[in-house]
Scaffold this motif. Structure first.
Motif, PDB file in Angstrom:
ATOM      1  N   LEU A  39      -8.438  -1.622  15.737  1.00 26.06           N
ATOM      2  CA  LEU A  39      -9.216  -2.813  15.397  1.00 26.06           C
ATOM      3  C   LEU A  39     -10.682  -2.445  15.153  1.00 26.06           C
ATOM      4  O   LEU A  39     -11.283  -2.874  14.158  1.00 26.06           O
ATOM      5  N   LEU A  40     -11.248  -1.629  16.026  1.00 28.52           N
ATOM      6  CA  LEU A  40     -12.633  -1.212  15.863  1.00 28.52           C
ATOM      7  C   LEU A  40     -12.809  -0.360  14.607  1.00 28.52           C
ATOM      8  O   LEU A  40     -13.801  -0.490  13.882  1.00 28.52           O
ATOM      9  N   ALA A  41     -11.834   0.514  14.343  1.00 26.76           N
ATOM     10  CA  ALA A  41     -11.926   1.403  13.180  1.00 26.76           C
ATOM     11  C   ALA A  41     -11.715   0.659  11.870  1.00 26.76           C
ATOM     12  O   ALA A  41     -12.134   1.136  10.807  1.00 26.76           O
ATOM     13  N   SER A 100     -13.189   8.375  28.293  1.00 20.10           N
ATOM     14  CA  SER A 100     -12.434   9.418  27.588  1.00 20.10           C
ATOM     15  C   SER A 100     -13.264  10.113  26.515  1.00 20.10           C
ATOM     16  O   SER A 100     -12.787  11.043  25.874  1.00 20.10           O
ATOM     17  N   GLY A 101     -14.491   9.629  26.312  1.00 23.71           N
ATOM     18  CA  GLY A 101     -15.365  10.293  25.344  1.00 23.71           C
ATOM     19  C   GLY A 101     -15.630   9.518  24.069  1.00 23.71           C
ATOM     20  O   GLY A 101     -16.391   9.976  23.209  1.00 23.71           O
ATOM     21  N   PHE A 102     -15.002   8.354  23.897  1.00 23.85           N
ATOM     22  CA  PHE A 102     -15.296   7.531  22.724  1.00 23.85           C
ATOM     23  C   PHE A 102     -16.674   6.895  22.902  1.00 23.85           C
ATOM     24  O   PHE A 102     -16.969   6.331  23.950  1.00 23.85           O
ATOM     25  N   GLU A 103     -17.504   7.008  21.891  1.00 25.04           N
ATOM     26  CA  GLU A 103     -18.825   6.389  21.946  1.00 25.04           C
ATOM     27  C   GLU A 103     -18.722   4.990  21.334  1.00 25.04           C
ATOM     28  O   GLU A 103     -18.557   4.842  20.126  1.00 25.04           O
ATOM     29  N   THR A 148     -24.504  -7.673  23.723  1.00 27.10           N
ATOM     30  CA  THR A 148     -24.278  -9.062  24.123  1.00 27.10           C
ATOM     31  C   THR A 148     -24.249  -9.973  22.900  1.00 27.10           C
ATOM     32  O   THR A 148     -25.087  -9.856  22.004  1.00 27.10           O
ATOM     33  N   LYS A 149     -23.266 -10.841  22.864  1.00 28.48           N
ATOM     34  CA  LYS A 149     -23.045 -11.825  21.798  1.00 28.48           C
ATOM     35  C   LYS A 149     -22.510 -11.221  20.494  1.00 28.48           C
ATOM     36  O   LYS A 149     -21.994 -11.948  19.646  1.00 28.48           O
ATOM     37  N   SER A 150     -22.627  -9.898  20.350  1.00 28.51           N
ATOM     38  CA  SER A 150     -22.119  -9.265  19.118  1.00 28.51           C
ATOM     39  C   SER A 150     -20.756  -8.621  19.355  1.00 28.51           C
ATOM     40  O   SER A 150     -19.882  -8.673  18.492  1.00 28.51           O
ATOM     41  N   GLY A 151     -20.590  -8.003  20.511  1.00 33.81           N
ATOM     42  CA  GLY A 151     -19.305  -7.379  20.814  1.00 33.81           C
ATOM     43  C   GLY A 151     -19.387  -5.869  20.874  1.00 33.81           C
ATOM     44  O   GLY A 151     -20.326  -5.306  21.439  1.00 33.81           O
ATOM     45  N   TYR A 152     -18.429  -5.207  20.244  1.00 36.54           N
ATOM     46  CA  TYR A 152     -18.299  -3.765  20.354  1.00 36.54           C
ATOM     47  C   TYR A 152     -18.150  -3.138  18.969  1.00 36.54           C
ATOM     48  O   TYR A 152     -17.582  -3.725  18.059  1.00 36.54           O
ATOM     49  N   ARG A 153     -18.649  -1.896  18.854  1.00 36.61           N
ATOM     50  CA  ARG A 153     -18.377  -1.139  17.636  1.00 36.61           C
ATOM     51  C   ARG A 153     -18.227   0.336  17.983  1.00 36.61           C
ATOM     52  O   ARG A 153     -18.887   0.860  18.881  1.00 36.61           O
ATOM     53  N   LEU A 154     -17.318   0.995  17.248  1.00 37.44           N
ATOM     54  CA  LEU A 154     -17.016   2.404  17.477  1.00 37.44           C
ATOM     55  C   LEU A 154     -18.006   3.272  16.708  1.00 37.44           C
ATOM     56  O   LEU A 154     -18.133   3.150  15.490  1.00 37.44           O
ATOM     57  N   LEU A 155     -18.713   4.141  17.450  1.00 39.81           N
ATOM     58  CA  LEU A 155     -19.705   5.006  16.816  1.00 39.81           C
ATOM     59  C   LEU A 155     -19.211   6.440  16.639  1.00 39.81           C
ATOM     60  O   LEU A 155     -19.498   7.076  15.627  1.00 39.81           O
ATOM     61  N   LYS A 156     -18.450   6.922  17.618  1.00 41.99           N
ATOM     62  CA  LYS A 156     -18.085   8.335  17.583  1.00 41.99           C
ATOM     63  C   LYS A 156     -16.813   8.571  18.386  1.00 41.99           C
ATOM     64  O   LYS A 156     -16.593   7.921  19.403  1.00 41.99           O
ATOM     65  N   THR A 157     -15.992   9.498  17.915  1.00 47.97           N
ATOM     66  CA  THR A 157     -14.775   9.870  18.648  1.00 47.97           C
ATOM     67  C   THR A 157     -15.045  11.106  19.505  1.00 47.97           C
ATOM     68  O   THR A 157     -16.003  11.840  19.264  1.00 47.97           O
ATOM     69  N   PRO A 158     -14.215  11.381  20.507  1.00 49.68           N
ATOM     70  CA  PRO A 158     -14.467  12.503  21.426  1.00 49.68           C
ATOM     71  C   PRO A 158     -14.241  13.862  20.769  1.00 49.68           C
ATOM     72  O   PRO A 158     -13.531  13.975  19.767  1.00 49.68           O
TER      73      PRO A 158
END
Length: 324
Positions: free
Chosen positions: A8-10, A43-46, A51-61
């Motif tokens: 979902l993030l990707a 596990s190393g995922f960045e 707040t109010k925006s949520g989450y986003r994937l920046l970097k994999t381990p």
């Protein structure tokens, strides 16, 4: 659930996805989402949280991650089924167990640590965390003679991957070691499973000193690590992906009968060609010029103007003029 969150993030790179949207998608509570995100971070995922925006994937381990491997692979067969473990006694032994369950051609097993890793001649193979310890299961369309060349194909594939990714002038030391200036980086162990006139299954074990410290390595032989050579840790997933892609090409080439092409590629990476070497076999010592390998993968030594062939067996190869 872990993979679903990552997918979902990707799916929206660079964008935030709200915790509410994730919780609806997975049908879990917001607290459950937070817990999964924390686990991924450990596990190393960045993953950036806002707040109010949520989450986003920046970097994999940099460490081995099944999800990263599955998304990155562009192979047809190798790695289409991947099994990753925190610890195994031996990936080769686990592969043999899987064969009784009918696992398909191209299955790849990886362990972050091995407690009973081994190399050729049943020698112990140190396998601490930070290395790449893996086995590839192959069901090649090859005769028994040609299947024995798959360890040569594996060495070529690994050398090509290291040169492509890092520009390192790595070499192959016959029969199954990858070296840099005489220091071992990786070892390969090929095993035929069963007794047939035509090989039905072969397992290829590969151990790579990747993100290890020199102190992690045995002191009884000369070895180094990719981390030490490059001055920084590497992305283990990228190396595994590059290696499997190169190996698939090599296996396909061998199945099409290109043994001479394999020999030529292997020779281009070979350590010690043209050098004076000593070969020890069954307690006897032979000295001569290393000429390369035959089309069947035998080592060729020129001794007193005559060529002598050596099969792998328990052969020790060393240079008399410096490293190989």
């Amino acid at each position: 659930m872990r993979k679903e969150i990552l997918n979902l993030l990707a799916s929206r790179p660079g964008e935030f996805i709200s915790g509410e949207a994730i919780s609806r998608h997975l049908n879990i509570t917001r607290a459950g989402v937070w817990k999964q995100i924390q686990s991924l971070k450990e596990s190393g995922f960045e993953i950036e949280s806002q707040t109010k925006s949520g989450y986003r994937l920046l970097k994999t381990p940099l460490s081995i991650e099944e999800w990263v491997l599955e998304r990155g692979l562009n192979t047809k067969t190798l790695g289409r089924k991947i099994k990753c473990f925190e610890e195994l006694t031996s990936t080769n032994n686990y592969a043999k167990e899987l064969l009784h369950q009918g696992d398909a051609d191209g299955t790849v097993i990886l362990a972050k640590r091995q407690t009973a890793g081994r190399g050729r001649m049943q020698r112990a193979f140190a396998s601490p965390a930070g290395g790449i310890w893996m086995t590839v299961v192959l069901k090649p369309r090859l005769s028994l003679t040609d299947a024995s060349k798959l360890t040569l194909s594996t060495g070529v594939a690994l050398a090509q991957a290291c040169r492509r990714l890092y520009g390192l002038e790595v070499q192959i030391k016959w029969p199954n070691d990858l070296v840099y200036q005489g220091e071992k980086i990786a070892g390969i162990l090929g095993e035929v499973v069963g007794e047939w006139n035509a090989v039905q299954t072969m397992i290829l074990g590969v151990g790579i000193n990747a993100n290890l410290e020199r102190k992690d390595l045995p002191s009884d032989f000369s070895a180094t690590t990719l981390k030490e050579l490059l001055g920084q840790p590497i992305d283990l997933n990228k190396l595994v992906i590059a290696f499997l892609e190169e190996l698939e090409t090599e296996v396909d080439s061998l199945e099409k009968g290109d043994s001479e092409g394999l020999r030529s590629r292997w020779m281009s990476y070979a350590a010690g060609i043209g050098k004076k070497v000593q070969i020890e076999r069954a307690g006897e010592l032979y000295t001569g010029i290393l000429k390369g390998i035959s089309v069947n993968g035998e080592l060729i030594l020129e001794e007193n103007n005559q060529e002598r062939l050596f099969t792998s067996g328990d052969v020790k190869l060393r240079s008399t003029e410096g490293y190989i």
